[in-house]
Each structure stands twice: as structure tokens, then as C-alpha cells.
Scaffold this active site. Sequence first.
Site, PDB file in Angstrom:
ATOM      1  CB  THR A  95     -28.157  74.846  35.141  1.00 50.58           C
ATOM      2  OG1 THR A  95     -27.347  74.241  34.550  1.00 50.58           O
ATOM      3  CG2 THR A  95     -28.219  76.324  34.850  1.00 50.58           C
ATOM      4  CB  ILE A 131     -34.486  73.458  37.336  1.00 56.33           C
ATOM      5  CG1 ILE A 131     -34.681  73.670  35.783  1.00 56.33           C
ATOM      6  CG2 ILE A 131     -34.579  75.019  37.621  1.00 56.33           C
ATOM      7  CD1 ILE A 131     -33.576  74.562  34.814  1.00 56.33           C
ATOM      8  CE  LYS A 132     -27.537  73.189  42.874  1.00 52.10           C
ATOM      9  NZ  LYS A 132     -25.888  73.433  43.081  1.00 52.10           N
ATOM     10  CG  LEU A 133     -36.117  75.755  41.761  1.00 51.15           C
ATOM     11  CD1 LEU A 133     -37.237  74.749  41.498  1.00 51.15           C
ATOM     12  CD2 LEU A 133     -36.294  77.157  41.129  1.00 51.15           C
TER      13      LEU A 133
END
EC number: 2.2.1.2
Length: 317
Positions: A95, A131-133
Amino acid sequence: MANTLAQLKSLTTIVADTGDIEAIKRYQPQDATTNPSLILKASQIPEYAPYIDQAIAWAKTQSNDVAQQIEDAGDKLAVTIGVEILKYVPGRMSTEVDARLSFDKQKSIDKAHKLIKLYQEAGIDKSRILIKLASTWEGICAAKELEQEGINCNLTLLFSFAQARACAEAGVYLVSPFVGRILDWYKKDTGQDYTAETDPGVISVTEIYNYYKQHGHNTVVMGASFRNTGEIIELAGCDRLTIGPALLEELANSDQLVVQKLKPALTQTAAPAPMSEAEFRWDFNEDAMAVDKLAEGIRNFAIDQGKLEVMLKAKLA
């Protein structure tokens, strides 16, 4: 003989790049990834209307400020879709943090904590979330801190070797080097066509994979952003490949033979000293394609986040 998708699954972990739960049920991937553009697309599927209503109702209980309600509803919607998808994948859900935070390390960390908290409140442990960054310097530094807290990250919008090296040195769990968008840039820049073997995006992922394995980096390489099945088949053996529904269907309907192309190095050598921020910025800036595509990717994700928020604001009224 097994179809092409089944053959690929024997060599590479296949991930679905979609927010469409029906597509995930159909192709049975190990993991799933979403981004602001995919959440926007998913929000237009009629069956998702209850998720939007649920997100808005929840946001109204959190704040009386409309701007905060819109932000909260967007976060809740992304997590709610993630929770539903996790019912059908055995592995992890990626996400994404708001692309507008791509140059703010602390706000990226804060948003990651909020997303993890929302997942935990829905009964999902952080071990099932990535966690997408964006792979900016700030995004990589945020990921380094999150990894040290036990929150695994997926660094996306990765177009250059400099970004990949910095991510590995930061101890990032997974990187998503983009294949198709690199191809797009080179086709436009040179005016020529490429085969799967000469595809600049395929060559980039292969270089990153080989470097990681040669130097003993544990960071997972997940090729992303594909334009055709040729690119995918040429990366057979990569740790993971995240693929959209249309190409998953094409692979499932094909019986093309798949041969393992990427294999871990038999011997390892010591990694060079970690890059400084100045070294990273210089090396990244030397790659005109990567500079263009990272900036464009962040802008486009931000635009789609804005479109999603306009829709949510209208429903909040």
C-alpha cells in the site's frame, strides 16, 4: 505442457499489480500491489461502492475538518481494499504512501505508521504489509527508519542503478524497478524499437538483480511496469514480478516455453562502501531517463490521488 503463467510461477513469485479483487481471485498470485492510480481505478468499480461509503463514514468520526476527512477517507479506502485483497492472497499487500510526501522523510514515516495502524485495527499484522514509497533520497531514508522498526517497505518508481544501490544499502525489504516506463523513454528518445533481449528496462532489472546477488544484499527485486509478455519472460527467475491483469491473462492463455534467465551468483564479493547523499544525487542526476521518469511518476500519482480526493469530497458533502 503447463501454460506460460504456471511455468513462470515455478521460477518466480508472481504478484498481481491491481486493486481488482476479481482479477486476483482469477490468477491466484502470491502477493498484490496497488498505487494511487490503481486505487482510483478500483474506486470506479461498482462493487467497490460499499468500501467508499465505509471509508467516508469512518472519516467523519475522526474529524470535523473537511480536508482531514478527505485525507482520512483516502487512507481508509486504500487499507480497506488491501484488507479485502489479503483474503485472497497468501502473502503480502503493498500500500502506497501519498506521492505528495515523496520529498518529506518525516511525513512519509508518519503516513506509514498511520497505514499500519489502520491495517492493525482491521486485524492485519504488519508482517503482511509492505509500505510503498517513491525511491527519492527522502523516501529511501524514511524506509531505512521504518525497516529498523520492523515495518517492511517496497521502494517504487525505481529507474536507476543509483536508486537500487541506495535502497540495498538502506536495508530495504523490496524494490520495484520499473521496466516498461524505461522502455517508453528510450523508444521516444531514440525512435527505435527493442526486442525483449535488448529492452533497456529488462537490462536495468537484470543489472540490479545481479548486483544484489553478487554482493549479498537481501533486498528482494520485484520487476514492475510491464508493456508486454516478452519483458516478463525475459526476467524469468527474478525474485518477484508484479503484473497487471491483462498481461496475466495473456500469460495464462499462452503455452510459450519459459527458460530461467536470472540466476543468483555462485560467488559473492564485498559490497562497496555505502553512498553518501551527495554521491546518490550526483549519480542519479547523471541518468536523464531516471530523472525524467521519477519526476513524471510522482506527478502522475499525485494527480490521481487528487482525482480520488475530489471524488471523496463530493461524497462527503
